[in-house]
Design an enzyme around this catalytic site. Structure first.
Site, PDB file in Angstrom:
ATOM      1  N   GLY A   1      34.442  42.316  36.064  1.00  0.00           N
ATOM      2  CA  GLY A   1      35.011  43.654  36.302  1.00  0.00           C
ATOM      3  C   GLY A   1      35.355  44.314  34.974  1.00  0.00           C
ATOM      4  O   GLY A   1      35.904  43.671  34.080  1.00  0.00           O
TER       5      GLY A   1
ATOM      6  N   ARG B   1      28.426  41.155  37.551  1.00  0.00           N
ATOM      7  CA  ARG B   1      28.839  39.812  37.980  1.00  0.00           C
ATOM      8  C   ARG B   1      27.533  39.069  38.239  1.00  0.00           C
ATOM      9  O   ARG B   1      26.781  39.429  39.136  1.00  0.00           O
ATOM     10  CB  ARG B   1      29.672  39.897  39.252  1.00  0.00           C
ATOM     11  CG  ARG B   1      30.963  40.719  39.081  1.00  0.00           C
ATOM     12  CD  ARG B   1      31.875  40.530  40.260  1.00  0.00           C
ATOM     13  NE  ARG B   1      32.950  41.511  40.281  1.00  0.00           N
ATOM     14  CZ  ARG B   1      34.059  41.443  39.540  1.00  0.00           C
ATOM     15  NH1 ARG B   1      34.235  40.448  38.709  1.00  0.00           N
ATOM     16  NH2 ARG B   1      34.997  42.370  39.642  1.00  0.00           N
TER      17      ARG B   1
ATOM     18  N   ASP C   1      38.134  35.216  33.807  1.00  0.00           N
ATOM     19  CA  ASP C   1      37.944  33.760  33.905  1.00  0.00           C
ATOM     20  C   ASP C   1      36.514  33.365  34.266  1.00  0.00           C
ATOM     21  O   ASP C   1      35.983  32.393  33.739  1.00  0.00           O
ATOM     22  CB  ASP C   1      38.971  33.114  34.852  1.00  0.00           C
ATOM     23  CG  ASP C   1      38.926  33.703  36.241  1.00  0.00           C
ATOM     24  OD1 ASP C   1      38.300  34.769  36.421  1.00  0.00           O
ATOM     25  OD2 ASP C   1      39.512  33.096  37.159  1.00  0.00           O
TER      26      ASP C   1
ATOM     27  N   THR D   1      40.331  41.820  31.347  1.00  0.00           N
ATOM     28  CA  THR D   1      40.449  41.970  32.797  1.00  0.00           C
ATOM     29  C   THR D   1      41.788  42.632  33.106  1.00  0.00           C
ATOM     30  O   THR D   1      42.787  42.329  32.454  1.00  0.00           O
ATOM     31  CB  THR D   1      40.366  40.623  33.540  1.00  0.00           C
ATOM     32  OG1 THR D   1      40.798  40.810  34.897  1.00  0.00           O
ATOM     33  CG2 THR D   1      41.246  39.546  32.919  1.00  0.00           C
TER      34      THR D   1
ATOM     35  N   ASP E   1      43.498  42.007  35.608  1.00  0.00           N
ATOM     36  CA  ASP E   1      44.289  41.133  36.485  1.00  0.00           C
ATOM     37  C   ASP E   1      45.437  40.384  35.788  1.00  0.00           C
ATOM     38  O   ASP E   1      46.366  39.935  36.453  1.00  0.00           O
ATOM     39  CB  ASP E   1      43.369  40.096  37.152  1.00  0.00           C
ATOM     40  CG  ASP E   1      42.342  40.750  38.071  1.00  0.00           C
ATOM     41  OD1 ASP E   1      42.565  41.909  38.470  1.00  0.00           O
ATOM     42  OD2 ASP E   1      41.328  40.104  38.379  1.00  0.00           O
TER      43      ASP E   1
ATOM     44  N   ASP F   1      45.400  37.414  34.707  1.00  0.00           N
ATOM     45  CA  ASP F   1      45.445  36.129  35.419  1.00  0.00           C
ATOM     46  C   ASP F   1      45.020  34.950  34.561  1.00  0.00           C
ATOM     47  O   ASP F   1      44.728  33.875  35.084  1.00  0.00           O
ATOM     48  CB  ASP F   1      44.567  36.207  36.681  1.00  0.00           C
ATOM     49  CG  ASP F   1      43.118  36.560  36.363  1.00  0.00           C
ATOM     50  OD1 ASP F   1      42.827  36.942  35.206  1.00  0.00           O
ATOM     51  OD2 ASP F   1      42.281  36.467  37.268  1.00  0.00           O
TER      52      ASP F   1
ATOM     53  N   ARG G   1      43.374  40.273  42.280  1.00  0.00           N
ATOM     54  CA  ARG G   1      42.746  39.081  42.861  1.00  0.00           C
ATOM     55  C   ARG G   1      43.825  38.121  43.363  1.00  0.00           C
ATOM     56  O   ARG G   1      44.603  38.498  44.213  1.00  0.00           O
ATOM     57  CB  ARG G   1      41.854  38.410  41.814  1.00  0.00           C
ATOM     58  CG  ARG G   1      40.512  37.977  42.350  1.00  0.00           C
ATOM     59  CD  ARG G   1      39.690  37.369  41.252  1.00  0.00           C
ATOM     60  NE  ARG G   1      38.820  38.338  40.655  1.00  0.00           N
ATOM     61  CZ  ARG G   1      37.651  38.709  41.170  1.00  0.00           C
ATOM     62  NH1 ARG G   1      37.216  38.175  42.276  1.00  0.00           N
ATOM     63  NH2 ARG G   1      36.902  39.593  40.584  1.00  0.00           N
TER      64      ARG G   1
HETATM   65  O1  F6P Z   1      38.859  41.256  38.371  1.00  0.00           O
HETATM   66  C1  F6P Z   1      39.084  42.616  38.368  1.00  0.00           C
HETATM   67  C2  F6P Z   1      39.076  43.169  39.762  1.00  0.00           C
HETATM   68  O2  F6P Z   1      39.328  44.561  39.682  1.00  0.00           O
HETATM   69  C3  F6P Z   1      40.025  42.514  40.754  1.00  0.00           C
HETATM   70  O3  F6P Z   1      41.350  42.947  40.604  1.00  0.00           O
HETATM   71  C4  F6P Z   1      39.395  42.900  42.056  1.00  0.00           C
HETATM   72  O4  F6P Z   1      39.717  41.968  43.070  1.00  0.00           O
HETATM   73  C5  F6P Z   1      37.930  42.858  41.748  1.00  0.00           C
HETATM   74  O5  F6P Z   1      37.801  42.999  40.344  1.00  0.00           O
HETATM   75  C6  F6P Z   1      37.108  43.914  42.431  1.00  0.00           C
HETATM   76  O6  F6P Z   1      35.784  43.684  42.127  1.00  0.00           O
HETATM   77  P1  F6P Z   1      34.620  44.721  42.406  1.00  0.00           P
HETATM   78  O7  F6P Z   1      34.766  45.858  41.450  1.00  0.00           O
HETATM   79  O8  F6P Z   1      33.393  43.926  42.161  1.00  0.00           O
HETATM   80  O9  F6P Z   1      34.782  45.188  43.819  1.00  0.00           O
END
Ligand code: F6P
Length: 319
Positions: free
Chosen positions: A11, A72, A103, A125, A127, A129, A171
């Protein structure tokens, strides 16, 4: 080290562009050639490289998103994908790699390190995390965006004397909810790290109303459940009108804050300094206000600790 590669993965996060700029300019400072790899590991597997020059990174320090784009990449989890990634590095004479991501991206970096490619991870990120660093790149800006949205929600909730359930990202980590909740004066936060009790939440709302409050904000981390679902459950047991809002991907965009730009400058520079000294297989971060680096395997195996003291602070001061 004469030629290094750089990619952003997972992300996106505000500050990634500022980190790209820092890596490119630091690399050029040390006389290296720097290649940007587009679309994260997907671009590494597909050989999508672009040579970065001094002016390739002009005017991006203030921009959200990532100029190199991101993805991803499930193929990077397979042996075949990993071999293709290694082949790209070898074919292009890339001697070291900087990976900006969370991560999942660090797991890819760890694999490349194990295959002998000196790799440095920069935590990018929203997050927050990752256990080994106090802050990740993008977290501060994302929290500021959430605060801005919650401020606006407070206006309308107070006018209508409502309760708002606001869903934020993160997340499995409750940090965005924790920090944006405290900083916006939310009465309640609901995070994956702590089991919630609906009776206690309702009691807190009632006591705040009895004490003259005209609205309530509940910030819920997406890792618990959606705002819509929680609002439905809360509405079933309270006499006040409840409305859900999901902030969503708005919190991933926007111009990076001062803190994120400072982190980006320092993380990018540190990553290149390490490669220049021939050091690989590390991640950079910040701890107690100092820029640090740590073994990548150790960093990815650490378990993030939730800040219970901050959680208690919210309980004590927001009512
Ligand atoms: O890891 C960053 C994040 O924004 C998380 O907070 C969220 O769960 C996820 O990515 C959303 O992913 P995507 O943009 O692929 O829907």
């Amino acid at each position: 080290m004469k030629r290094i590669g750089l990619l952003t993965s997972g992300g996106d996060a505000p500050g990634m562009n500022a980190a790209i700029r820092s890596v490119v300019r630091s690399g050029l400072y040390f006389g290296m050639e720097v290649y940007g790899i587009e679309r994260g590991y997907a671009g590494l597997i597909d050989n999508n490289l672009v040579k970065m020059e001094m002016r390739s990174v002009s005017n991006i320090v203030q921009c959200g998103g990532t100029k190199l784009r991101t993805a991803r990449c499930l193929e990077m989890l397979t042996k075949e994908g990993q071999q293709k990634a290694l082949a790209t590095l070898e074919k292009n004479g890339i001697e070291g790699l900087v990976v900006i991501g969370g991560d999942g991206s660090f797991r890819g970096a760890k694999v490349l390190s194990e295959y002998g490619v000196p790799t440095i991870g920069i935590p990018g990120t929203i997050d927050n995390d990752l256990a080994y660093t106090d802050y990740t790149l993008g977290f501060d800006t994302a929290v500021n965006t959430c605060i801005d949205v919650i401020n606006k929600l407070r206006d309308t909730m107070t006018s209508h004397e409502r309760v708002c359930v606001v869903e934020v990202m993160g997340r499995h980590c409750g940090d965005i909810a924790l920090y944006s909740g405290i900083a916006s004066g939310a009465e309640i936060i609901v995070v994956p790290e702590i089991e919630f009790n609906m009776d206690e939440i309702v009691a807190k709302i009632r006591s705040s109303r009895a004490n003259g409050k005209h609205s309530n904000i509940v910030v819920i981390a997406e890792g618990v459940m959606s705002a819509a679902k929680f609002a439905e459950q809360l509405q079933a047991v309270t006499e006040y009108s409840v409305r859900p809002t999901c902030i969503g991907h708005v919190q991933r965009g926007g111009s990076p804050s001062m803190s994120d730009r400072m982190l980006a400058a320092q993380f990018g520079n540190k990553a290149v300094r390490l490669l220049n000294e021939g050091i690989g297989n590390r991640v950079v971060g910040i701890h107690d206000n100092h820029i640090i680096d740590m073994d990548i395997i150790e960093a990815v195996s650490m378990k993030k600790a939730f800040n219970y003291e901050l959680y208690e602070t919210l309980q004590m001061i927001s009512m």
